[in-house]
Design a protein around this motif. Structure first.
Motif, PDB file in Angstrom:
ATOM      1  N   UNK A   8       0.843  -1.202   0.000  1.00 56.91           N
ATOM      2  CA  UNK A   8       0.000   0.000   0.000  1.00 56.91           C
ATOM      3  C   UNK A   8       0.871   1.242   0.000  1.00 56.91           C
ATOM      4  N   UNK A   9       1.765   1.360  -0.961  1.00 54.12           N
ATOM      5  CA  UNK A   9       2.604   2.537  -1.021  1.00 54.12           C
ATOM      6  C   UNK A   9       3.515   2.486  -2.231  1.00 54.12           C
ATOM      7  N   UNK A  10       4.083   3.633  -2.574  1.00 51.24           N
ATOM      8  CA  UNK A  10       4.948   3.737  -3.735  1.00 51.24           C
ATOM      9  C   UNK A  10       6.190   4.506  -3.336  1.00 51.24           C
ATOM     10  N   UNK A  11       7.348   3.964  -3.730  1.00 44.04           N
ATOM     11  CA  UNK A  11       8.635   4.597  -3.465  1.00 44.04           C
ATOM     12  C   UNK A  11       9.273   4.911  -4.819  1.00 44.04           C
ATOM     13  N   UNK A  12       9.684   6.165  -5.020  1.00 41.65           N
ATOM     14  CA  UNK A  12      10.292   6.560  -6.287  1.00 41.65           C
ATOM     15  C   UNK A  12      11.586   7.319  -6.007  1.00 41.65           C
ATOM     16  N   UNK A  13      12.470   7.254  -6.969  1.00 44.07           N
ATOM     17  CA  UNK A  13      13.710   8.022  -6.866  1.00 44.07           C
ATOM     18  C   UNK A  13      13.406   9.499  -7.088  1.00 44.07           C
ATOM     19  N   UNK A  14      14.050  10.342  -6.333  1.00 44.12           N
ATOM     20  CA  UNK A  14      13.839  11.781  -6.502  1.00 44.12           C
ATOM     21  C   UNK A  14      14.409  12.282  -7.824  1.00 44.12           C
ATOM     22  N   UNK A  15      15.224  11.472  -8.497  1.00 43.35           N
ATOM     23  CA  UNK A  15      15.745  11.815  -9.810  1.00 43.35           C
ATOM     24  C   UNK A  15      14.791  11.429 -10.939  1.00 43.35           C
ATOM     25  N   UNK A  16      13.732  10.717 -10.619  1.00 44.53           N
ATOM     26  CA  UNK A  16      12.786  10.267 -11.632  1.00 44.53           C
ATOM     27  C   UNK A  16      11.791  11.378 -11.958  1.00 44.53           C
ATOM     28  N   UNK A  17      11.434  11.557 -13.247  1.00 45.59           N
ATOM     29  CA  UNK A  17      10.406  12.559 -13.577  1.00 45.59           C
ATOM     30  C   UNK A  17       9.074  12.305 -12.883  1.00 45.59           C
ATOM     31  N   UNK A  18       8.791  11.033 -12.571  1.00 41.43           N
ATOM     32  CA  UNK A  18       7.529  10.710 -11.924  1.00 41.43           C
ATOM     33  C   UNK A  18       7.421  11.331 -10.539  1.00 41.43           C
ATOM     34  N   UNK A  19       8.560  11.628  -9.910  1.00 42.16           N
ATOM     35  CA  UNK A  19       8.523  12.193  -8.563  1.00 42.16           C
ATOM     36  C   UNK A  19       7.944  13.610  -8.554  1.00 42.16           C
ATOM     37  N   UNK A  25       3.808   9.536  -3.405  1.00 44.60           N
ATOM     38  CA  UNK A  25       4.901   8.567  -3.315  1.00 44.60           C
ATOM     39  C   UNK A  25       5.949   9.026  -2.306  1.00 44.60           C
ATOM     40  N   UNK A  26       6.736   8.058  -1.837  1.00 46.99           N
ATOM     41  CA  UNK A  26       7.870   8.345  -0.943  1.00 46.99           C
ATOM     42  C   UNK A  26       9.116   8.496  -1.813  1.00 46.99           C
ATOM     43  N   UNK A  27       9.776   9.647  -1.704  1.00 47.82           N
ATOM     44  CA  UNK A  27      10.933   9.929  -2.534  1.00 47.82           C
ATOM     45  C   UNK A  27      12.206   9.529  -1.801  1.00 47.82           C
ATOM     46  N   UNK A  28      13.115   8.879  -2.555  1.00 44.10           N
ATOM     47  CA  UNK A  28      14.377   8.448  -1.973  1.00 44.10           C
ATOM     48  C   UNK A  28      15.530   8.968  -2.814  1.00 44.10           C
ATOM     49  N   UNK A  29      16.680   9.072  -2.186  1.00 44.11           N
ATOM     50  CA  UNK A  29      17.911   9.403  -2.880  1.00 44.11           C
ATOM     51  C   UNK A  29      18.694   8.110  -3.052  1.00 44.11           C
ATOM     52  N   UNK A  30      18.682   7.538  -4.279  1.00 43.73           N
ATOM     53  CA  UNK A  30      19.306   6.216  -4.452  1.00 43.73           C
ATOM     54  C   UNK A  30      20.815   6.225  -4.227  1.00 43.73           C
ATOM     55  N   UNK A  51      -0.992   5.313   4.219  1.00 40.70           N
ATOM     56  CA  UNK A  51      -0.323   4.788   3.034  1.00 40.70           C
ATOM     57  C   UNK A  51      -1.318   4.507   1.918  1.00 40.70           C
ATOM     58  N   UNK A  52      -2.458   3.962   2.290  1.00 44.08           N
ATOM     59  CA  UNK A  52      -3.472   3.649   1.272  1.00 44.08           C
ATOM     60  C   UNK A  52      -4.007   4.922   0.615  1.00 44.08           C
ATOM     61  N   UNK A  53      -4.243   5.954   1.399  1.00 46.02           N
ATOM     62  CA  UNK A  53      -4.762   7.207   0.845  1.00 46.02           C
ATOM     63  C   UNK A  53      -3.754   7.836  -0.108  1.00 46.02           C
ATOM     64  N   UNK A  54      -2.482   7.813   0.262  1.00 48.57           N
ATOM     65  CA  UNK A  54      -1.453   8.371  -0.608  1.00 48.57           C
ATOM     66  C   UNK A  54      -1.328   7.559  -1.888  1.00 48.57           C
ATOM     67  N   UNK A  55      -1.407   6.258  -1.770  1.00 46.51           N
ATOM     68  CA  UNK A  55      -1.277   5.401  -2.947  1.00 46.51           C
ATOM     69  C   UNK A  55      -2.469   5.573  -3.888  1.00 46.51           C
ATOM     70  N   UNK A  56      -3.694   5.675  -3.323  1.00 47.62           N
ATOM     71  CA  UNK A  56      -4.872   5.815  -4.165  1.00 47.62           C
ATOM     72  C   UNK A  56      -4.859   7.156  -4.934  1.00 47.62           C
TER      73      UNK A  56
END
Length: 471
Positions: A8-19, A25-30, A51-56
């Motif tokens: 129930x969540x999404x993690x994306x790189x802060x370098x990704x355009x999707x961020x 989503x939760x942004x990470x520094x890979x 987490x569910x609300x953010x993901x939805x």
């Protein structure tokens, strides 16, 4: 792609355009193990409902924006960035203020040969001309109202609404004598009605054109006008309410005190705030702020408009402008002559002249086969006019060419009349062919000499008559 699906969540790189678009989503520094671990721990330990609300929220966004919709958006952005082929582009401004301005392909330099050709072929002509910037350059001192004897000081430059001010000590400096003679020559042609329209007061218009009564004039954007058929200045707007006047004057006074180099000019039913002597950037900024302020305050009066021009801002009744005056003159001349005009030339350089262009095009553009209409602005810039001339000198040259056409026709009628009078020994067909020959060449100096020589050659035997080259 840098994304990792959680229950129930999404993690994306802060370098990704999707961020940039997936706000839930939760942004990470890979490149940082510590920060990545801390973000993952926070995502796991967060309440499941959060987490569910953010993901939805991200799921709804992604499901509505498919790859096809994304591609269409990219193509649309590219089209917006591409310059249109339907217009010509030119640079406007100086230094850091340069910008590209687009104009339609139909906006072309005025073909003066086409104008003179249409002028020769017409019999009922209207010519409307702006004054400053069109017949003369704009950098003349009489545009500064503080040179007037009757003007008040910069701090309190207000006059009564019924009064008008002007300089009567500048006479010949207002317009070159050669230009005035050209205008008078055109106005003297019985087929022409020529009017000069200005935003200045009656006194200044009289000082420039008062010696040529055949030249019709309009002052204060058409509030006052005079023609060769009227005795003195006339107005179509007498007795109108002026309840807004003092309100606008008080606001202008405040901005005059705030902006050094500005002053107020009060005319018949309008107020003008001049800022062309102020600091260019600060003056333009204050003019824009003043326009917004006046538009809000005067919104209670539906018949009042705020206009801006080159170095000035003007408050006046909505129905008093050069377009209204031009429309009135078209109706007046049509009634007097019993037929609509078949040739109209209108030239101006300012935003106030756009009313003339719009009024004429609305009235006559649907009838191109009946009226030869030429609307022309001075300088290449966005305009409702159909054509442009580079500067006021080109305007004067065009008017001089038109005056020569009128003079050539006048010489032709004079000489052809002599030929008919001397036609005792010449039949009608010979006289007609001779006049036609003269008509084809009378528009030039050579034509006038041919006309004189022809009339001399056709002189009957036994009769003597002196022909002057003037005739």
């Amino acid at each position: 792609d840098g994304m990792h699906r959680l229950p129930t969540g999404l993690v994306v790189s802060e370098n990704s355009p999707a961020s940039l678009t997936l706000n839930g989503a939760y942004r990470i520094n890979p490149w940082s193990k510590e920060k990545t671990a801390a973000t993952l721990e926070r995502a796991i330990s967060t309440d499941e409902g959060v987490r569910t609300a953010r993901a939805m929220k991200d799921y709804e966004y992604a499901s509505q924006r498919t790859a096809q919709r994304w591609a269409v958006g990219v193509v649309a952005d590219i089209k917006k960035m591409r310059r249109s082929d339907a217009g010509a582009w030119t640079a406007v401004g100086f230094g850091l203020n340069v910008r590209m301005v687009g104009m339609g392909l139909h906006f072309q330099p005025l073909n003066t040969a086409a104008v003179t050709k249409a002028y020769r072929a017409s019999e009922n002509r209207l010519i409307f001309l702006d004054w400053g910037g069109t017949l003369i350059p704009l950098d003349l001192p009489f545009y500064d109202a503080r040179t007037d004897k009757s003007s008040a000081s910069n701090a309190a430059g207000l006059q009564s609404p019924t009064g008008s001010s002007g300089s009567d000590a500048m006479g010949g400096e207002l317009i070159p004598a050669s230009t005035l003679a050209t205008l008078a020559g055109l106005a003297d042609d019985k087929s022409n009605c020529l009017m000069v329209l200005s935003g200045l007061t009656r006194d200044k218009v009289d000082a420039a054109f008062g010696s040529e009564r055949s030249v019709a004039c309009a002052a204060e954007h058409g509030y006052w006008y005079r023609t060769k058929d009227t005795a003195g200045w006339q107005t179509n707007h007498a007795g109108r309410p002026m309840t807004w006047y003092n309100v606008a004057a008080a606001i202008l006074e405040v901005y005059t005190q705030r902006t050094a180099g500005t002053f107020i000019k009060k005319k018949g039913v309008s107020l003008t705030w001049k800022y062309d002597d102020a600091d260019p950037e600060f003056g333009a900024m204050m003019a824009k702020e003043l326009q917004h302020h006046l538009s809000q305050v005067l919104s209670a009066w539906n018949d009042v408009a705020v206009h801006t021009g080159k170095g000035y801002l003007e408050v006046q009744p909505r129905d008093i402008n050069k377009g209204t005056m031009v429309d009135y003159m078209c109706t007046r001349i049509t009634q007097l002559r019993g037929s609509p005009p078949d040739f109209i030339l209108c030239i101006g350089d300012d935003s106030a002249d756009e009313f003339m262009f719009s009024a004429l095009q609305t009235r006559y553009a649907p009838y191109p086969d009946e009226v030869a209409l030429f609307t022309c602005t001075v300088g290449r810039k966005p305009s409702t006019a159909s054509f442009y001339l580079s500067d006021h000198e080109r305007v004067v040259e065009l008017l001089q060419s038109m005056r020569m056409q009128s003079a050539g026709v006048a010489r032709f009628h004079s000489v052809s009349g002599n030929i008919m009078a001397l036609g005792g020994g010449m039949d009608a067909s010979a006289a007609s062919s001779t006049c036609a020959m003269i008509s084809g060449s009378a528009s030039s100096e050579l034509g006038s000499r041919v006309a004189v020589d022809a009339s001399a050659a056709l002189r009957p035997r036994g009769r003597t008559m002196t022909h002057s080259r003037e005739a």
